[in-house]
Design a protein around this motif. Structure first.
Motif, PDB file in Angstrom:
ATOM      1  N   UNK A  31      72.656  30.478  24.513  1.00  0.00           N
ATOM      2  CA  UNK A  31      73.522  30.544  23.329  1.00  0.00           C
ATOM      3  C   UNK A  31      74.618  31.601  23.476  1.00  0.00           C
ATOM      4  N   UNK A  32      75.805  31.267  22.979  1.00  0.00           N
ATOM      5  CA  UNK A  32      76.947  32.184  23.005  1.00  0.00           C
ATOM      6  C   UNK A  32      77.525  32.249  21.597  1.00  0.00           C
ATOM      7  N   UNK A  33      77.636  33.450  21.040  1.00  0.00           N
ATOM      8  CA  UNK A  33      78.239  33.632  19.730  1.00  0.00           C
ATOM      9  C   UNK A  33      79.752  33.662  19.893  1.00  0.00           C
ATOM     10  N   UNK A  34      80.471  32.723  19.241  1.00  0.00           N
ATOM     11  CA  UNK A  34      81.921  32.648  19.445  1.00  0.00           C
ATOM     12  C   UNK A  34      82.742  32.789  18.171  1.00  0.00           C
ATOM     13  N   UNK A  35      82.168  32.590  17.016  1.00  0.00           N
ATOM     14  CA  UNK A  35      82.929  32.680  15.779  1.00  0.00           C
ATOM     15  C   UNK A  35      82.195  33.541  14.794  1.00  0.00           C
ATOM     16  N   UNK A  36      82.875  34.457  14.136  1.00  0.00           N
ATOM     17  CA  UNK A  36      82.203  35.379  13.237  1.00  0.00           C
ATOM     18  C   UNK A  36      81.440  36.405  14.056  1.00  0.00           C
ATOM     19  N   UNK A  37      80.752  37.295  13.377  1.00  0.00           N
ATOM     20  CA  UNK A  37      80.011  38.353  14.068  1.00  0.00           C
ATOM     21  C   UNK A  37      78.526  38.210  13.841  1.00  0.00           C
ATOM     22  N   UNK A  38      77.774  38.336  14.893  1.00  0.00           N
ATOM     23  CA  UNK A  38      76.329  38.423  14.829  1.00  0.00           C
ATOM     24  C   UNK A  38      76.001  39.871  15.179  1.00  0.00           C
ATOM     25  N   UNK A  40      76.745  43.375  16.180  1.00  0.00           N
ATOM     26  CA  UNK A  40      77.839  43.950  16.977  1.00  0.00           C
ATOM     27  C   UNK A  40      78.085  43.086  18.207  1.00  0.00           C
ATOM     28  N   UNK A  41      78.149  41.770  17.992  1.00  0.00           N
ATOM     29  CA  UNK A  41      78.340  40.803  19.077  1.00  0.00           C
ATOM     30  C   UNK A  41      77.276  40.920  20.158  1.00  0.00           C
ATOM     31  N   UNK A  42      76.026  40.917  19.721  1.00  0.00           N
ATOM     32  CA  UNK A  42      74.911  40.940  20.666  1.00  0.00           C
ATOM     33  C   UNK A  42      74.920  39.658  21.490  1.00  0.00           C
ATOM     34  N   UNK A  43      74.758  39.756  22.804  1.00  0.00           N
ATOM     35  CA  UNK A  43      74.754  38.549  23.636  1.00  0.00           C
ATOM     36  C   UNK A  43      73.475  37.731  23.463  1.00  0.00           C
ATOM     37  N   UNK A  44      73.617  36.436  23.670  1.00  0.00           N
ATOM     38  CA  UNK A  44      72.477  35.541  23.583  1.00  0.00           C
ATOM     39  C   UNK A  44      71.558  35.695  24.772  1.00  0.00           C
ATOM     40  N   UNK A  82      71.896  56.141  20.506  1.00  0.00           N
ATOM     41  CA  UNK A  82      71.537  54.841  21.056  1.00  0.00           C
ATOM     42  C   UNK A  82      71.253  53.888  19.890  1.00  0.00           C
ATOM     43  N   UNK A  83      71.782  52.665  20.003  1.00  0.00           N
ATOM     44  CA  UNK A  83      71.568  51.651  18.970  1.00  0.00           C
ATOM     45  C   UNK A  83      71.001  50.402  19.645  1.00  0.00           C
ATOM     46  N   UNK A  84      69.913  49.881  19.085  1.00  0.00           N
ATOM     47  CA  UNK A  84      69.301  48.648  19.562  1.00  0.00           C
ATOM     48  C   UNK A  84      69.375  47.628  18.430  1.00  0.00           C
ATOM     49  N   UNK A  85      69.820  46.435  18.746  1.00  0.00           N
ATOM     50  CA  UNK A  85      69.844  45.382  17.727  1.00  0.00           C
ATOM     51  C   UNK A  85      69.275  44.107  18.307  1.00  0.00           C
ATOM     52  N   UNK A  86      68.542  43.384  17.458  1.00  0.00           N
ATOM     53  CA  UNK A  86      67.937  42.113  17.840  1.00  0.00           C
ATOM     54  C   UNK A  86      68.108  41.141  16.686  1.00  0.00           C
TER      55      UNK A  86
END
Length: 185
Positions: A31-38, A40-44, A82-86
Motif C-alpha cells: 500500500x502507498x498513501x498518495x492523497x491526504x495525510x496518514x 506524518x506520511x508513514x510508509x505502507x 523520537x516519534x513512532x507512529x503506527x
C-alpha cells in the motif's frame, strides 16, 4: 517437513484442483498513501485481504471482502527526540468484478465499504514522553484491475478513496494505491 504444513498444502492443492468455480481469493499488496495525510506520511508495510464471491451473473461477480493494512514510521527528530507512529486499517467492503467479453483474463472491479483506522503515536519529544492513540471511521470507495496470470494466480492494482467527511464531518480524505498478487481457490 512440518506435518501441519504438508496437510495444509495437500488441502490447498485439492481445493484448487477440484473446484469448478473459484469463489475465494487471498491477496497480498504493497500500500502507498498518495492523497491526504496518514499521520506524518508513514510508509505502507503490507496490505492483506480475503474475498468471497457469492453471486455470479453473466456480466459480473459480486462478493464481500476485507483488507487489513499497516503503515509505520519511526523518526528521530533530534538526538533527544523520537516519534513512532503506527496506523492499522481494516476495510470491509462489497465489491463487483466485471467480465469483459473477449478479455477474460482482465477483471475491472468496483467496491464500496468502510475503513476503520487505529492510529498510535508514542515516543519522547525533548525529554517529554507521550503516548497517544485514536480511532477513525470513514467511507471507502475503490476501483481496481486484476490480470490472471494462471487460473489461480493474478496480479492487481487498486485505488482506495477514503472520505472522512461522509462519516465524521471532517473535510479530509485519504487515497491509497495498492499493488500486489492474489490467489483464487
Amino acid at each position: 517437513m512440518n506435518v501441519k504444513l504438508l496437510l495444509g498444502l495437500i488441502f490447498l492443492v485439492s481445493v484448487t484442483t477440484f473446484a469448478q468455480e473459484k469463489k475465494w481469493s487471498v491477496e497480498a499488496n504493497y500500500p502507498i498513501s498518495i492523497g491526504g495525510d496518514l499521520g506524518n506520511d508513514a510508509p505502507g508495510i503490507i496490505d492483506l485481504g480475503i474475498k468471497y464471491r457469492f453471486v455470479n451473473l453473466s456480466f459480473a461477480t459480486i462478493g464481500f471482502g476485507v483488507n487489513s493494512a499497516v503503515f509505520a514510521k519511526n523518526a528521530n527528530v533530534t538526538e533527544t527526540s523520537e516519534i513512532n507512529e503506527t496506523h492499522w486499517l481494516v476495510q470491509p467492503k462489497l465489491f463487483s468484478e466485471f467480465k469483459l467479453p473477449g478479455l477474460s483474463k482482465l477483471r475491472p472491479s468496483l467496491g464500496v465499504g468502510v475503513t476503520f483506522i487505529n492510529s498510535s503515536f508514542d515516543g519522547n519529544l525533548n525529554g517529554v514522553v507521550f503516548d497517544n492513540s485514536g480511532n477513525d471511521t470513514a467511507f471507502n470507495v475503490n476501483v481496481g484491475l486484476s490480470y490472471d496470470i494462471t487460473k489461480t494466480l493474478f496480479v492487481q492494482g487498486q485505488y482506495d478513496f477514503i472520505d472522512y467527511e461522509a462519516t465524521i464531518n471532517q473535510n479530509d480524505y485519504l487515497g491509497l494505491l495498492k499493488f500486489g498478487l492474489g490467489f483464487r481457490f
